[in-house]
Design a protein around this motif. Sequence first.
Motif, PDB file in Angstrom:
ATOM      1  N   LEU A   6       1.029  -1.305  -0.037  1.00 16.38           N
ATOM      2  CA  LEU A   6      -0.183   0.157  -0.077  1.00 16.38           C
ATOM      3  C   LEU A   6       0.957   0.935   0.202  1.00 16.38           C
ATOM      4  O   LEU A   6       1.934   1.384   0.675  1.00 16.38           O
ATOM      5  N   SER A   7       0.505   2.226  -1.089  1.00 16.34           N
ATOM      6  CA  SER A   7       1.511   3.574  -1.060  1.00 16.34           C
ATOM      7  C   SER A   7       0.415   4.408  -1.157  1.00 16.34           C
ATOM      8  O   SER A   7      -0.493   4.567  -1.952  1.00 16.34           O
ATOM      9  N   VAL A   8       0.521   5.324  -0.100  1.00 15.25           N
ATOM     10  CA  VAL A   8      -0.430   6.548   0.047  1.00 15.25           C
ATOM     11  C   VAL A   8       0.690   7.723   0.119  1.00 15.25           C
ATOM     12  O   VAL A   8       1.689   7.943   0.616  1.00 15.25           O
ATOM     13  N   LEU A  51      -9.165   6.055   1.730  1.00 20.63           N
ATOM     14  CA  LEU A  51      -8.641   4.989   0.905  1.00 20.63           C
ATOM     15  C   LEU A  51      -9.563   3.967   0.647  1.00 20.63           C
ATOM     16  O   LEU A  51      -9.443   3.533  -0.382  1.00 20.63           O
ATOM     17  N   ALA A  52     -10.789   3.855   1.225  1.00 23.83           N
ATOM     18  CA  ALA A  52     -11.928   2.993   0.834  1.00 23.83           C
ATOM     19  C   ALA A  52     -12.775   3.620  -0.223  1.00 23.83           C
ATOM     20  O   ALA A  52     -13.659   3.096  -0.649  1.00 23.83           O
ATOM     21  N   ARG A  53     -12.441   4.958  -0.756  1.00 22.13           N
ATOM     22  CA  ARG A  53     -12.885   5.843  -1.639  1.00 22.13           C
ATOM     23  C   ARG A  53     -14.308   6.042  -1.641  1.00 22.13           C
ATOM     24  O   ARG A  53     -15.171   5.949  -2.531  1.00 22.13           O
ATOM     25  N   THR A  54     -14.845   6.221  -0.687  1.00 20.37           N
ATOM     26  CA  THR A  54     -16.100   6.821  -0.079  1.00 20.37           C
ATOM     27  C   THR A  54     -16.279   8.266  -0.491  1.00 20.37           C
ATOM     28  O   THR A  54     -15.268   9.032  -1.010  1.00 20.37           O
ATOM     29  N   GLU A  55     -17.562   8.715  -0.925  1.00 17.63           N
ATOM     30  CA  GLU A  55     -17.649   9.975  -1.438  1.00 17.63           C
ATOM     31  C   GLU A  55     -17.305  11.092  -0.525  1.00 17.63           C
ATOM     32  O   GLU A  55     -16.764  12.251  -1.101  1.00 17.63           O
ATOM     33  N   ILE A  69      -2.515  -1.561  -7.915  1.00 19.86           N
ATOM     34  CA  ILE A  69      -3.918  -1.253  -8.288  1.00 19.86           C
ATOM     35  C   ILE A  69      -3.871   0.417  -7.809  1.00 19.86           C
ATOM     36  O   ILE A  69      -3.734   0.779  -6.892  1.00 19.86           O
ATOM     37  N   GLU A  70      -4.194   1.189  -8.792  1.00 22.82           N
ATOM     38  CA  GLU A  70      -4.415   2.756  -8.507  1.00 22.82           C
ATOM     39  C   GLU A  70      -5.938   3.168  -7.889  1.00 22.82           C
ATOM     40  O   GLU A  70      -6.876   3.266  -8.608  1.00 22.82           O
ATOM     41  N   LEU A  71      -6.065   3.155  -6.585  1.00 26.09           N
ATOM     42  CA  LEU A  71      -7.330   3.251  -5.747  1.00 26.09           C
ATOM     43  C   LEU A  71      -7.708   4.728  -5.863  1.00 26.09           C
ATOM     44  O   LEU A  71      -8.850   4.747  -5.892  1.00 26.09           O
ATOM     45  N   HIS A  72      -7.075   5.587  -6.148  1.00 24.30           N
ATOM     46  CA  HIS A  72      -7.392   6.978  -6.317  1.00 24.30           C
ATOM     47  C   HIS A  72      -8.216   7.274  -7.252  1.00 24.30           C
ATOM     48  O   HIS A  72      -8.880   8.213  -7.395  1.00 24.30           O
ATOM     49  N   LYS A  73      -8.281   6.142  -8.449  1.00 26.16           N
ATOM     50  CA  LYS A  73      -8.922   6.393  -9.694  1.00 26.16           C
ATOM     51  C   LYS A  73     -10.390   5.711  -9.572  1.00 26.16           C
ATOM     52  O   LYS A  73     -11.254   5.797 -10.548  1.00 26.16           O
ATOM     53  N   MET A  74     -10.543   5.008  -8.489  1.00 24.67           N
ATOM     54  CA  MET A  74     -11.677   4.275  -8.312  1.00 24.67           C
ATOM     55  C   MET A  74     -12.745   4.933  -7.449  1.00 24.67           C
ATOM     56  O   MET A  74     -12.530   5.785  -6.757  1.00 24.67           O
ATOM     57  N   GLN A  75     -13.921   4.237  -7.383  1.00 26.32           N
ATOM     58  CA  GLN A  75     -15.083   4.557  -6.714  1.00 26.32           C
ATOM     59  C   GLN A  75     -15.010   3.410  -5.624  1.00 26.32           C
ATOM     60  O   GLN A  75     -14.374   2.371  -5.630  1.00 26.32           O
ATOM     61  N   ALA A  80     -13.675  -1.887  -3.227  1.00 28.52           N
ATOM     62  CA  ALA A  80     -14.215  -3.102  -2.540  1.00 28.52           C
ATOM     63  C   ALA A  80     -14.166  -4.447  -3.429  1.00 28.52           C
ATOM     64  O   ALA A  80     -13.672  -5.574  -3.165  1.00 28.52           O
ATOM     65  N   GLN A  81     -14.376  -4.379  -4.792  1.00 29.93           N
ATOM     66  CA  GLN A  81     -14.169  -5.456  -5.578  1.00 29.93           C
ATOM     67  C   GLN A  81     -12.666  -5.797  -5.805  1.00 29.93           C
ATOM     68  O   GLN A  81     -12.546  -7.015  -5.967  1.00 29.93           O
ATOM     69  N   ASN A  82     -11.846  -5.017  -5.716  1.00 28.62           N
ATOM     70  CA  ASN A  82     -10.422  -5.310  -5.567  1.00 28.62           C
ATOM     71  C   ASN A  82      -9.849  -5.596  -4.238  1.00 28.62           C
ATOM     72  O   ASN A  82      -8.557  -5.713  -4.254  1.00 28.62           O
TER      73      ASN A  82
END
Length: 220
Positions: A6-8, A51-55, A69-75, A80-82
């Motif tokens: 995990l990289s933030v 991190l969880a990409r909530t609104e 995987i680039e989480l910052h581009k996800m909803q 969750a699917q990843n």
Amino acid sequence: MTTPFLSVRDVHAYYGESYIVQGVSFDLEETQILALLGRNGAGKTSILRTLARTETPALRSGEISMGGIELHKMQSHEAAQNGLQLVPEDRRIIQGLTVEENLILAQIAEPKGWDLDRIYGHFPRLAERRKQEGTTLSGGEQQMLAVARALARDLKLLLLDEPYEGLAPVIVREIEKIMLEIKELGITTIIVEQNAVAALKLADRAVIMEMGQVVYDGTA
């Protein structure tokens, strides 16, 4: 040099115009447990939600990657699917559903994680109460159910927000046993917790936040 699991990187997030997460960066290796500590209002829960990409809070800039995987581009549903699962402080047990129905519902969408037999093997209390409505469980049992529901998914990163909040000391010890089992299973985890002593018992590393910023990042 290996890439962290995990990289933030330089994450900035806002609630409306309120600047909550102010340039946060940290790394976490696979199988490690990170204790995310700080006073109320320091921004700990906001980091988990980002991190969880909530609104909310809204990510304005920065990068978050998990296993490449680039989480910052996800909803949130894509995260969750990843394999990213957030257990929020209020646990979000679904009213009107039994313990077992809450677990089955978590497995409707692919990819699935633990099956019911494995869950009940690790959580015998839930097996005993499988037909009981989830919202009528005790606080500690609801926390068990919330964690078990996360394990019912294909879990790669577990985010726990105040898992010991509002629980009696005897119940905290039960939850600690479950957390130790999760550690032994090698599940990468971030714990936000006011009970710093309890969190540091489990953690490999610690990040301390103050006013939306990281003020310490090192070993537990």
